[in-house]
Scaffold this active site. Structure first.
Site, short mmCIF file in Angstrom:
data_model
loop_
_atom_site.label_atom_id
_atom_site.label_comp_id
_atom_site.label_asym_id
_atom_site.label_seq_id
_atom_site.Cartn_x
_atom_site.Cartn_y
_atom_site.Cartn_z
N ASP A 316 71.43 73.67 82.91
CA ASP A 316 70.72 73.78 84.18
C ASP A 316 69.21 73.90 83.98
O ASP A 316 68.74 74.53 83.04
CB ASP A 316 71.25 75.02 84.93
CG ASP A 316 70.63 75.18 86.30
OD1 ASP A 316 70.83 74.29 87.13
OD2 ASP A 316 69.95 76.20 86.53
N GLU A 369 70.26 68.62 83.14
CA GLU A 369 69.72 68.48 84.50
C GLU A 369 68.21 68.53 84.35
O GLU A 369 67.61 69.59 84.32
CB GLU A 369 70.21 69.60 85.41
CG GLU A 369 69.86 69.35 86.87
CD GLU A 369 69.27 70.56 87.58
OE1 GLU A 369 68.85 70.40 88.73
OE2 GLU A 369 69.20 71.65 86.99
#
Length: 635
Positions: A316, A369
């Site tokens: 993330d 990401e």
């Protein structure tokens, strides 16, 4: 009767040297609470890193939470590790560390950073546990290298466990055990190849969706025990489905029982707030330049792959790690030693992470990401890249959703928005995401973005998915996308499963199931999904009709597919299409099929003529349905 802490250690001198060097990647085997027997006595060995502590005690329900009853011993080697064996403590015991700091006389109660199980929030104690479990996925793991390769289909169903489906009778989320039945069978039915869980590591605050972690080594107790989570993993593997976990090494919350100011000092977070505090998320940023912190984070990534047989990690907020000026104004950040904006410590950490993951486990993938143009994110470390297996294609997501919002009458003026992605799609190993972030905070659901009347909105949605699945790259869809949710996602409620009582929503679900089947069964759609050799334009410039046409190719030239997308509600008959060879065109997928709630416009097998068109030697005349995608094979 009180039993004294006994001197005991799981650390060798080599362990300590690796830990201090930032190269110990199995710290979960040493730190934390370990059930064992010492000198014929059963109990628990505890170890925690707290280098600026004056004293550290274990407090718990076994000593009435009294400080000083079980003080740990600090190691002599200046590692900052406190440890000791406490006889009589058993599995299931609740505990914390009571830490008195040398820095400021702070008296802290901290959860164990390496706890294997945590109390159900809002309670915050750690729980003594083990990871004993008899795995049944040996066959899957032995074949994972072939299942999970980059030349294999990657169709990912993204799930938020607490809101996927509720037990309506008891007004609660499903348990891990219930999901091992219901979620696994559903993902299998939908023909997805992978499932991705939003963070399942323990987190205190439900509205964070799991992205503010306090228990990095503990699956959240909201849904059951660690062993029940292992059963869920086993069930997915038995069904041939890979499991990807969202992993958050970018920041952590300031909750008092968490990692922040752990021993009264900036232990895990960077001491400079320009590098250690995230203004957007009001959270703390790891100190990637501190060796012991690097060992902690990489050990955590390895832990989930090792102990829970996870098949991949979606990392993330990578962009927030890579740039010192991320979400900061001038004067709020300090350039690196070369005068640049890159966080050199974070870049080095990411490379070490990916090197160790791919060295240690066959057939797993890491997925970034990452929303910027940082170069070589998915290129190997030894070639100067960051070493991820894939990267989310945020530019494609943004441009595509902006395009689909437009009334089809105006799409001819924005044709470049829908074709532009092909100018850079092979610069990285891209995964195409339509994730949870796109259906919250007033952005509307995917269906809610679509223009036109009810029929056109559903046709547009089927067209979006068809274009996505025939575009090069892996695929990711957030739960609810497959049933055509009208409303935005709400983390606190179930998906609107009742919508499947209605034909348009049934049609979306059937279309997506068939797209998954097509993607999995046709080598042309996955064998070269990250290579320019797997794609060829037929025509990208037909803006007047808002039509894109292209070829997708596998290793065998016979596997070539022809894809045509019509982004307007205008029916196009006798549309001339340039083709690379003679033969016949046969439809293998049509998003306008009546079973999907389309108009039912189909093509019978079409003969390919020796007439050049679109720069090709051959051509055929086809019919293109309104707001539809047609996929042909060449016979």
């Amino acid at each position: 009767m009180k039993k004294e802490v006994q001197v005991h250690s799981l650390f060798s001198d080599f362990d300590i040297s690796l830990f201090k060097a930032g190269k110990h990647y199995r710290l979960y085997e040493k730190f934390g609470a370990h059930i064992m027997e010492v000198n014929s006595e059963k109990g628990v060995y505890f170890a925690v890193w707290a280098p600026t502590a004056k004293s550290v005690s274990v407090i718990g329900d076994f000593n009435y939470w009294l400080e000083g009853e079980h003080p740990l011993n600090v190691r002599w080697d200046e590692s900052g590790i406190w440890e000791g064996f406490i006889p009589g403590v058993e599995k299931g015991a609740k505990y914390k560390y009571k830490i008195q700091s040398n820095n400021n006389d702070m008296n802290l109660e901290k959860a164990d950073p390496y706890a294997l199980k945590c109390e159900h929030p809002p309670n915050t104690a750690s729980i003594v546990w083990d990871l004993d479990y008899k795995w049944k996925d040996k066959k899957y793991i032995s074949k994972r290298k072939d299942i999970n390769g980059l030349d294999k289909p990657y169709s990912i169903y993204e799930v938020h466990l607490s809101s996927w489906r509720k037990n309506m009778d008891e007004h609660r989320s499903l348990t891990y055990s219930e999901m091992a039945d219901e979620l696994v069978s559903y993902v299998k039915e939908m023909e997805f190849t992978h499932v991705e869980f939003m963070p399942i590591m323990e987190y205190p605050y439900d509205p964070s969706w799991g992205y503010q972690l306090t228990g990095y080594f503990a699956p959240t107790s909201r849904f059951g025990t660690p062993q029940e989570f292992m059963e869920l993993m086993d069930a997915f593997h038995k069904a041939g489905i890979g499991v990807i976990l969202d992993w958050v090494p970018s920041h952590f919350p300031e909750d008092k029982h968490g990692l922040g100011m752990f021993d009264g000092s900036h232990l895990y977070e960077h001491p400079d707030p320009r590098k250690g505090y995230h203004p957007d998320w009001k959270s703390l940023i790891f100190n990637y330049g501190r060796n012991e912190v690097r060992s902690f984070l990489i050990s955590n990534a390895i832990f989930w792959l090792d102990k829970y047989h996870v098949d991949g990690l979606r990392v993330d907020a990578v962009a927030s790690m890579l740039y010192l000026d991320y979400s900061r104004e001038d004067g709020e950040w300090e350039p690196n030693e070369h005068g640049g904006r890159e966080n050199l410590d974070a870049i080095s950490f990411v490379r070490d992470l990916n090197t160790e993951v791919y060295r240690s486990f066959e057939g797993v993938q890491t997925i970034a990401e990452e929303s910027t143009s940082f170069p070589m994110v998915s290129k190997p470390v030894d070639l100067g890249g960051l070493g991820f297996g894939m990267k989310w294609m945020m530019g494609w997501m943004h441009d595509t959703l902006e395009y689909f919002k437009k009334d089809p009458i105006y799409r001819q003026h924005h044709h470049n928005d829908i074709s532009f992605s092909m100018t850079y799609t092979f610069t990285e190993n891209f995964a195409l995401p339509l994730s949870h972030d796109e259906v919250v905070y007033g952005k509307k659901s995917l269906l809610g973005r679509m223009p036109g009347d009810e029929w056109q909105r559903f046709a547009n949605l089927r067209l979006l998915y068809s274009y996505m699945y025939t575009h090069p790259g892996a695929k990711l869809l957030f739960m609810g996308a497959e049933i055509g949710q009208y409303e935005e996602w709400n983390y606190n409620t179930s998906l609107d499963w009742h919508l499947l009582e209605h034909e348009p929503h049934q049609g979306i679900k059937k279309a997506l199931t068939d797209l998954n089947k097509l993607y999995k069964s046709r080598p042309a759609l996955h064998e070269k999904q990250f290579s320019a050799e797997g794609f060829e334009w037929i025509a990208y410039d037909d803006s007047q009709n808002s039509v894109l046409s292209y070829l997708r190719k596998g290793n065998d030239p016979k596997d070539t597919l022809v894809i045509v997308c019509n982004f307007t509600p205008t029916v196009l008959k006798d549309y001339s299409l340039g083709l690379p060879s003679k033969g016949k065109l046969k439809e293998v997928f049509n998003s306008d099929d009546k079973k999907y709630w389309g108009s039912g416009m189909r093509n019978k097998p079409v003969k390919i003529e020796k007439n050049s068109f679109h720069g090709k030697d051959y051509s055929a005349k086809i019919s293109i349905p309104p707001l539809g995608t047609v996929v042909f094979e060449i016979l």
